[in-house]
Scaffold this active site. Structure first.
Site, PDB file in Angstrom:
ATOM      1  CD  GLU A 101      -1.368  -2.319   2.135  1.00 22.09           C
ATOM      2  OE1 GLU A 101      -2.173  -2.932   2.848  1.00 22.09           O
ATOM      3  OE2 GLU A 101      -0.151  -2.624   2.049  1.00 22.09           O
TER       4      GLU A 101
ATOM      5  NE  ARG B 121      15.806 -25.536  -8.821  1.00 19.15           N
ATOM      6  CZ  ARG B 121      16.828 -26.112  -9.449  1.00 19.15           C
ATOM      7  NH1 ARG B 121      17.707 -25.355 -10.099  1.00 19.15           N
ATOM      8  NH2 ARG B 121      16.977 -27.421  -9.424  1.00 19.15           N
TER       9      ARG B 121
ATOM     10  CD1 TRP C 243      19.524 -32.101 -19.901  1.00 21.05           C
ATOM     11  CD2 TRP C 243      18.692 -31.728 -17.869  1.00 21.05           C
ATOM     12  NE1 TRP C 243      20.389 -31.267 -19.262  1.00 21.05           N
ATOM     13  CE2 TRP C 243      19.897 -31.019 -18.009  1.00 21.05           C
ATOM     14  CE3 TRP C 243      17.986 -31.640 -16.666  1.00 21.05           C
ATOM     15  CZ2 TRP C 243      20.422 -30.245 -16.969  1.00 21.05           C
ATOM     16  CZ3 TRP C 243      18.500 -30.872 -15.655  1.00 21.05           C
ATOM     17  CH2 TRP C 243      19.699 -30.186 -15.808  1.00 21.05           C
TER      18      TRP C 243
ATOM     19  CD  GLU D  40      14.277 -28.358  -7.150  1.00 21.41           C
ATOM     20  OE1 GLU D  40      14.775 -29.061  -8.052  1.00 21.41           O
ATOM     21  OE2 GLU D  40      14.365 -27.114  -7.132  1.00 21.41           O
TER      22      GLU D  40
END
Length: 334
Positions: free
Chosen positions: A57, A187, A173, A265
């Protein structure tokens, strides 16, 4: 007149509050926008403790200056009424001669609550108009105030058959580049990232959000020693190693640190233990269109022996990321 613009105003506040994730702790990721009589934005802001102690605010009021006089301020959370590290936002609104306040979520913090009544007593029109979206965006801080524990989100990257690594241990991956980029945002929005010692040893992760300025605390839980040469011990962010398998000790650390949101994780050992203990609040699952048939599962034995004892999940959202599927779940009863 402003009610015609309220849906758009709340949607805009949700975007601003998301920008406050990871930079507002231990305070809530509040956002605020000031509107003229014809519904035009005069000024806006969100709470970012990395830049200033000012609440949302006050950020918006300082930007608006004299234009705040007679205007309406829309806030994601009831303006605070107490003096902490800054003066009360309710008094700042009164001093700016704002004519009307609309807020989306009541403040559950007994120390700071009561701003709406202070504003009404000063002759300002105040409307509480609930927003499920703004409550959701601020849910980490709200949970912390209501339960004492931060929001714990388990992040998983897996194949379609739930494998996080192949039988030979290879895992990079599994998901595509777009999914991995999305994880960087997760993250950056978190106050801390938790892994177990096995993940630290095997994967040697850095855990620094790529492309973002935020530096969440890196937390390792487990009794194994980690070489100080591992990337997680560099000076880019604070790292804490809790040399224990005690989940109560881990949670006490989170409470002491006053985190709003923690991204988990961890591998299947720590992650499964936290699910079994009822500590995980949400799961974000990135699934790649791949099958392995063997290898490491993202969840181990959590003590369930019959279907009737299953853990129920509520699907919050689902999104396709260039072939990968991102699913966001809330664990029911959490």
């Amino acid at each position: 007149m402003l009610f015609a613009y309220l849906d758009a105003a709340y949607a805009h506040l949700a975007e601003l509050s998301r920008q406050g994730l990871g930079v507002s702790t231990p305070n809530p990721n509040v956002s605020a926008a000031i509107y003229s009589a014809d519904g035009q934005i005069v000024a806006e802001g969100f709470h970012n403790r990395k830049i200033s102690p000012d609440h949302a605010e006050v950020v918006a009021l300082k930007k608006a200056g004299d234009s705040a006089r007679g205007a309406t301020i829309v806030v994601s959370l009831e303006p605070c009424a107490h003096t902490g590290s800054t003066p009360p936002c309710a008094q700042a609104i009164i001093d700016a001669e704002i004519a009307r306040v609309i807020y989306a979520v009541k403040d559950p913090n007994p120390i700071a609550a009561g701003g709406a009544e202070v504003l009404k007593s000063a002759g300002i029109k105040v409307d509480f108009i609930p927003s499920a979206e703004l409550e959701f965006v601020q849910r980490g801080w709200l949970q912390k105030i209501n339960t004492g524990n931060p929001l714990l989100i388990l992040k998983v990257a897996a194949t379609l058959d739930g494998r996080t690594a192949a039988a030979d241990g290879t895992s990079q991956w599994i998901t595509n580049e777009i999914s991995r980029k999305d994880v960087q945002l997760l993250r950056a929005q978190s106050d801390a990232i938790l892994i177990g010692t096995n993940t630290a040893l095997v994967d040697n992760p850095h855990l620094i959000p790529r492309g973002y300025d935020q530096r969440p605390v890196r937390v390792i839980c487990g009794v194994q020693d980690i070489p100080t040469t591992h990337k997680i011990f560099d000076d880019e962010a604070r790292t804490v190693h809790i040399k224990s398998k005690s989940l109560p000790e881990l949670m006490e650390f989170f409470r002491k640190e006053n985190f709003n949101q923690v991204l988990v994780e961890a591998g299947p050992t720590l992650g499964s233990a936290m699910v079994a203990a009822g500590l995980i609040d949400e799961i974000i699952l990135y699934q790649a269109p791949k099958l392995l048939g063997a290898g490491k599962n993202f969840l181990n034995d959590i003590g369930i022996r019959t279907l009737a004892k299953h853990v129920s999940l509520e699907l919050l959202s689902v999104e396709q990321l260039n072939g990968d599927i991102k699913s966001h779940y809330r664990l029911k009863g959490r």
